[in-house]
Design an enzyme around this catalytic site. Structure first.
Site, mmCIF file in Angstrom:
data_model
loop_
_atom_site.group_PDB
_atom_site.id
_atom_site.type_symbol
_atom_site.label_atom_id
_atom_site.label_comp_id
_atom_site.label_asym_id
_atom_site.label_seq_id
_atom_site.Cartn_x
_atom_site.Cartn_y
_atom_site.Cartn_z
ATOM 1 N N THR A 90 41.028 35.168 48.869
ATOM 2 C CA THR A 90 39.895 35.844 49.497
ATOM 3 C C THR A 90 38.624 35.004 49.416
ATOM 4 O O THR A 90 37.848 34.934 50.376
ATOM 5 C CB THR A 90 39.653 37.218 48.840
ATOM 6 O OG1 THR A 90 40.859 37.980 48.891
ATOM 7 C CG2 THR A 90 38.557 37.987 49.564
ATOM 8 N N CYS A 91 38.432 34.351 48.294
ATOM 9 C CA CYS A 91 37.234 33.509 48.121
ATOM 10 C C CYS A 91 37.252 32.336 49.094
ATOM 11 O O CYS A 91 36.202 31.902 49.580
ATOM 12 C CB CYS A 91 37.145 33.016 46.682
ATOM 13 S SG CYS A 91 37.052 34.339 45.459
ATOM 14 N N ALA A 92 38.445 31.830 49.379
ATOM 15 C CA ALA A 92 38.574 30.710 50.311
ATOM 16 C C ALA A 92 38.228 31.135 51.731
ATOM 17 O O ALA A 92 37.947 30.290 52.585
ATOM 18 C CB ALA A 92 39.995 30.152 50.257
#
Length: 202
Positions: A90-92
């Protein structure tokens, strides 16, 4: 006369005792968990609240540099989004989301767009390169000190992550939060993408 004098002394001694008791209870209340919870609630990130004083780290040509929140937010319009861990799914997706909108944020008068996590500045640099987020400024919330001071952390020890920031995004003007979004589940991105914050800004 002696009886009156004795009565006055009795009142004075009891007044002193009452004052001591009041002082004792005031100290107990001040140290109580309830008072701590109220204190944290007053410092919590929310629309209208102030970014607390603290420090973070950023990478410079000379290595990691400690910088105060005043340096980042005072007399500036700033977008900040926090993510739990570099090189995770998700952070990517969150980094490219904000990187693609930096120019649109700046058209609204924003001076800087910061991405923040507890990862060290070298990991953040590698993550920035991996995601092509070259328009962002990534900063380290060392030991979750900034996010932790306002209760915006979670314990990911069960997955080997330790204490991490929750996933949130905000827009602040001179340190005052004008817009704020936070995920109920830090592993998802439903309201902390760039478009949601951009559309909420006036």
């Amino acid at each position: 006369f002696n009886k009156k004098f004795s009565y006055i002394l009795f009142l004075i001694s009891n007044l002193s005792a009452i004052t001591s008791i009041k002082t004792m209870f005031a100290r107990i209340i001040k140290r109580s968990p309830y008072n701590n919870m109220v204190y944290l609630a007053n410092r919590s990130f929310k629309t209208g609240s102030q970014i607390p004083s603290g420090s973070v780290f950023r990478l410079t040509d000379d290595g990691p540099q400690k910088v105060s929140t005043d340096d980042l937010f005072k007399n500036k319009k700033v977008v900040l989004f926090a993510f739990p861990a570099a090189f995770t799914g998700t952070c990517a997706n969150q980094l490219p989301s904000f990187n693609a909108k930096v120019d649109e944020f700046k058209k609204k008068g924003v001076d800087a767009v910061y991405g923040m996590s507890v990862d060290n500045v070298f990991t953040l640099k590698a993550f920035q390169k991996e995601t092509g987020a070259d328009k962002l400024q990534l900063i380290q919330d060392f030991n979750s000190e900034l996010s932790g001071s306002v209760g915006k952390t979670f314990d990911g020890s069960g997955k080997g992550l330790g204490v991490r920031t929750t996933r949130y995004s905000l827009y602040a003007d001179n340190g005052e939060i004008k817009q704020y979004f936070e995920e109920e589940n830090p592993g998802t991105m439903t309201v902390t993408d760039a478009d949601t914050l951009l559309n909420a800004m006036k």
